[in-house]
Design a protein around this motif. Structure first.
Motif, PDB file in Angstrom:
ATOM      1  N   SER A 193       0.716  -1.047  -0.061  1.00  0.00           N
ATOM      2  CA  SER A 193       0.023  -0.159  -0.254  1.00  0.00           C
ATOM      3  C   SER A 193       0.750   1.339  -0.008  1.00  0.00           C
ATOM      4  N   PHE A 194       2.013   1.363   0.900  1.00  0.00           N
ATOM      5  CA  PHE A 194       2.873   2.425   0.927  1.00  0.00           C
ATOM      6  C   PHE A 194       3.381   2.699  -0.377  1.00  0.00           C
ATOM      7  N   ARG A 239       2.378   2.104  -3.441  1.00  0.00           N
ATOM      8  CA  ARG A 239       1.385   2.648  -4.370  1.00  0.00           C
ATOM      9  C   ARG A 239       0.987   3.936  -3.821  1.00  0.00           C
ATOM     10  N   LEU A 240       0.667   4.267  -2.519  1.00  0.00           N
ATOM     11  CA  LEU A 240       0.608   5.513  -2.139  1.00  0.00           C
ATOM     12  C   LEU A 240       1.646   6.755  -2.831  1.00  0.00           C
ATOM     13  N   PHE A 250       1.019   7.165  -6.478  1.00  0.00           N
ATOM     14  CA  PHE A 250      -0.159   8.071  -6.658  1.00  0.00           C
ATOM     15  C   PHE A 250       0.030   9.349  -6.143  1.00  0.00           C
ATOM     16  N   LEU A 269       1.941  11.302  -8.579  1.00  0.00           N
ATOM     17  CA  LEU A 269       1.410  11.445  -9.947  1.00  0.00           C
ATOM     18  C   LEU A 269       0.170  12.562  -9.631  1.00  0.00           C
ATOM     19  N   SER A 270      -0.532  12.441  -8.498  1.00  0.00           N
ATOM     20  CA  SER A 270      -1.402  13.667  -8.281  1.00  0.00           C
ATOM     21  C   SER A 270      -0.582  15.156  -8.335  1.00  0.00           C
ATOM     22  N   ILE A 271       0.465  15.065  -7.482  1.00  0.00           N
ATOM     23  CA  ILE A 271       1.187  16.410  -7.326  1.00  0.00           C
ATOM     24  C   ILE A 271       1.651  16.889  -8.631  1.00  0.00           C
ATOM     25  N   LEU A 307       0.130  16.281 -11.694  1.00  0.00           N
ATOM     26  CA  LEU A 307      -1.201  16.788 -12.123  1.00  0.00           C
ATOM     27  C   LEU A 307      -1.633  18.103 -11.702  1.00  0.00           C
ATOM     28  N   MET A 308      -1.441  18.317 -10.283  1.00  0.00           N
ATOM     29  CA  MET A 308      -1.790  19.491  -9.871  1.00  0.00           C
ATOM     30  C   MET A 308      -1.079  20.677 -10.443  1.00  0.00           C
ATOM     31  N   ASP A 344      -1.778  21.427 -13.655  1.00  0.00           N
ATOM     32  CA  ASP A 344      -3.140  21.892 -13.979  1.00  0.00           C
ATOM     33  C   ASP A 344      -3.020  23.312 -13.430  1.00  0.00           C
ATOM     34  N   ALA A 345      -2.275  23.780 -12.201  1.00  0.00           N
ATOM     35  CA  ALA A 345      -2.521  25.119 -11.661  1.00  0.00           C
ATOM     36  C   ALA A 345      -1.453  26.072 -12.436  1.00  0.00           C
ATOM     37  N   VAL A 367      -8.087  17.816 -22.096  1.00  0.00           N
ATOM     38  CA  VAL A 367      -8.281  16.549 -21.214  1.00  0.00           C
ATOM     39  C   VAL A 367      -9.525  16.636 -20.307  1.00  0.00           C
ATOM     40  N   ARG A 368      -9.595  17.761 -19.893  1.00  0.00           N
ATOM     41  CA  ARG A 368     -10.845  18.049 -18.754  1.00  0.00           C
ATOM     42  C   ARG A 368     -12.327  18.049 -19.825  1.00  0.00           C
ATOM     43  N   VAL A 397      -5.143   1.365  -3.097  1.00  0.00           N
ATOM     44  CA  VAL A 397      -5.008   2.868  -3.289  1.00  0.00           C
ATOM     45  C   VAL A 397      -5.115   3.289  -4.558  1.00  0.00           C
ATOM     46  N   LEU A 430      -9.141  21.691  -8.855  1.00  0.00           N
ATOM     47  CA  LEU A 430      -7.940  21.422  -9.298  1.00  0.00           C
ATOM     48  C   LEU A 430      -7.562  19.951  -9.659  1.00  0.00           C
ATOM     49  N   PHE A 431      -6.958  19.698 -10.854  1.00  0.00           N
ATOM     50  CA  PHE A 431      -6.966  18.188 -11.345  1.00  0.00           C
ATOM     51  C   PHE A 431      -5.902  17.563 -10.267  1.00  0.00           C
ATOM     52  N   PHE A 450      -4.650   4.762   1.984  1.00  0.00           N
ATOM     53  CA  PHE A 450      -3.699   4.093   2.627  1.00  0.00           C
ATOM     54  C   PHE A 450      -3.819   3.937   4.142  1.00  0.00           C
TER      55      PHE A 450
END
Lengths: 304, 158
Positions: free
Chosen positions: A19-20, A22-23, A26, A29-31, A33-34, A37-38, A46-47, B53, B70-71, B83
């Motif tokens: 899990s760790f 994966r965390l 992801f 990946l999210s950071i 993306l943010m 985007d920002a 995409v949106r 997750v 925000l994406f 998690f």
């Protein structure tokens, strides 16, 4: 004490990465993306693509409410309709009198402008849109309306109802678009005080349904009850639309600025339909300036 | 108890997502629990071998798209909550209903606080204690579901 470290699960319980791991993957990946985007605004397409895919789901989700509305409309009592009809008739009579006067004035104005050699103020065509729902986030003052880029809507257009400015289109999807209301703290509108022509910029307050008129000195000539109208110098809002009315002025000795609180003239949150005005001069890249359209610079407006 | 299949999970998540897409307004919008997260937590705690997750992150991205925020904001938040939920998932068998509800409340609050921090970073504003109402309504909804005899741990003998 026996330590529980290095207690790897037996091979047959192993199910892929932990899990760790994966965390971490992801989250990274999210950071990313943010940030994209920002800062870079690469994700608009995409949106929009995903918004088109989500469209059928949204239609299904909205169908119960729409069916309810339609049934309610259908079984509205006849007397109610008759009353409303009469009221509208009276209103139309009053308005037609005003309209006749307006035509005369318009002709006269045109004539005078010709005399002065000034540029003709071009009329702004408008499109009628219906409010679909009031956004997903209860703390941002936004509504989603039923027209999108397929109907020729672009980000930056002004939205209004019959009594004044409601807000501005900030994000456009293929079949819907997002209107940021003037009570949102990210939206600013250049205004003029109707009584004395003083120019300033209003900002939404954000928490409640009021509007702030910040950065004006203590001795500014604004009274309670003053009407604020759009000044039209931004090229987005035509001049002379009602925005707000001054409701309270606090002149506090602690602060160099007067605290001026206004109430919006338009029925924010009480309408089903809004008018989206076509812009006179379109900004260079409307798609890229998604975050820039609601003016965020909080510089003190220049006094005339 | 019937074994859980992936189909059940996807179907309930779809229903939760549709509930999220309903045109909420006014006070209902303020109180609206995070349906997607609640269903996700249920499956994470009940069937951790079928979702992980990554599932949480994918759903978060879908919510991001639907909300126009925000994406990646909800993606990161849901992944983090998933998690934490998975880390303590095995101890859940020892908890009674109320302790489970407390645990779920903590997870919901964690989600909202993470979201709040991300929103503040991207130029948002604090919006008062009302902000946490969805967590409260969410845990109440959880308790209602628990009392309708669908237990997280699956043992029916209490």
């Amino acid at each position: 004490m026996p330590t529980l470290q290095n207690h790897a699960p037996p091979a047959f319980f192993n199910r892929g990465p932990s899990s760790f791991t994966r965390l971490v993957f992801f989250a990274a990946l999210s950071i990313a993306l943010m940030a994209v985007d920002a800062r870079l605004h690469y994700l608009v397409e995409v949106r929009q693509g995903f918004a088109t895919l989500l469209q059928p789901l949204e239609v299904i989700a909205h169908s119960p409410a729409m069916a309810y509305d339609q049934t309610r409309d259908f079984i509205t009592r006849q007397s109610l309709l008759a009353g409303e009809n009469q009221q509208l008739h009276q209103q139309r009579l009053k308005l037609s009198a005003d309209l006749q006067r307006f035509r005369t004035l318009q002709l006269e104005n045109e004539h005078l402008r010709n005399l002065l050699g000034a540029a003709q103020s071009s009329p702004q065509p408008a499109k009628l849109a219906e409010i679909i729902h009031s956004g997903r986030d209860p703390f941002s003052h936004k509504v989603i309306v039923s027209l999108g880029s397929q109907q020729g809507i672009i980000a930056g257009q002004a939205a209004m109802d019959e009594s004044g400015v409601i807000g501005q289109v900030t994000q456009v999807y293929p079949f819907s678009s997002e209107v940021t209301l003037i009570t949102d703290k990210d939206l600013a509108i250049p205004i003029q005080v109707e009584r004395n022509g003083l120019r300033a910029i209003v900002f939404g307050h954000g928490r409640d349904g009021s509007i702030d008129l910040p950065y004006l000195p203590m001795n500014v000539d604004i009274r309670e009850g003053d009407r604020l109208v759009t000044s039209g110098i931004d090229g987005i809002y035509p001049s002379g639309l009602a925005v707000a009315k001054v409701t309270r002025i606090e002149r506090n000795q602690d602060s160099p600025f007067a605290r001026i609180i206004c109430t919006p003239t338009a029925g924010i949150g009480s309408h089903r339909q809004v008018l989206l005005l076509t812009m006179v001069n379109v900004p260079a890249t409307p798609a890229e300036s998604r975050k820039m359209i609601p003016v965020r610079s909080r510089h003190a407006p220049r006094q005339p | 108890m019937r074994p859980v299949s992936l189909k059940d999970i996807y179907f309930t998540l779809l229903v939760a997502f549709m509930l999220y897409l309903l045109p909420w307004a006014g006070f209902g919008l303020m109180l609206r629990p995070d349906f997607v997260l609640l269903v996700l937590l249920y499956w994470l705690l009940r069937a951790p071998q079928l979702c992980n997750v990554g599932t949480a992150w994918t759903l978060g991205i879908l919510v991001d798209l639907a909300s126009g925020s925000l994406f990646g904001q909800y993606g990161l938040t849901y992944a983090l909550t998933a998690f934490v939920a998975l880390t303590y998932q095995r101890r859940l068998v020892l908890f009674n209903d109320w302790q489970q509800a407390g645990y779920v409340l903590l997870l919901l609050l964690l989600t909202q606080i993470t979201l709040l921090i991300l929103k503040l970073f991207s130029g948002g504003d604090l919006s008062g204690w009302n902000y946490f109402l969805p967590s409260i309504s969410g845990v109440l909804l959880w308790q209602v579901v628990v009392y309708s005899r669908i237990r997280v741990t699956g043992n029916k003998d209490h």
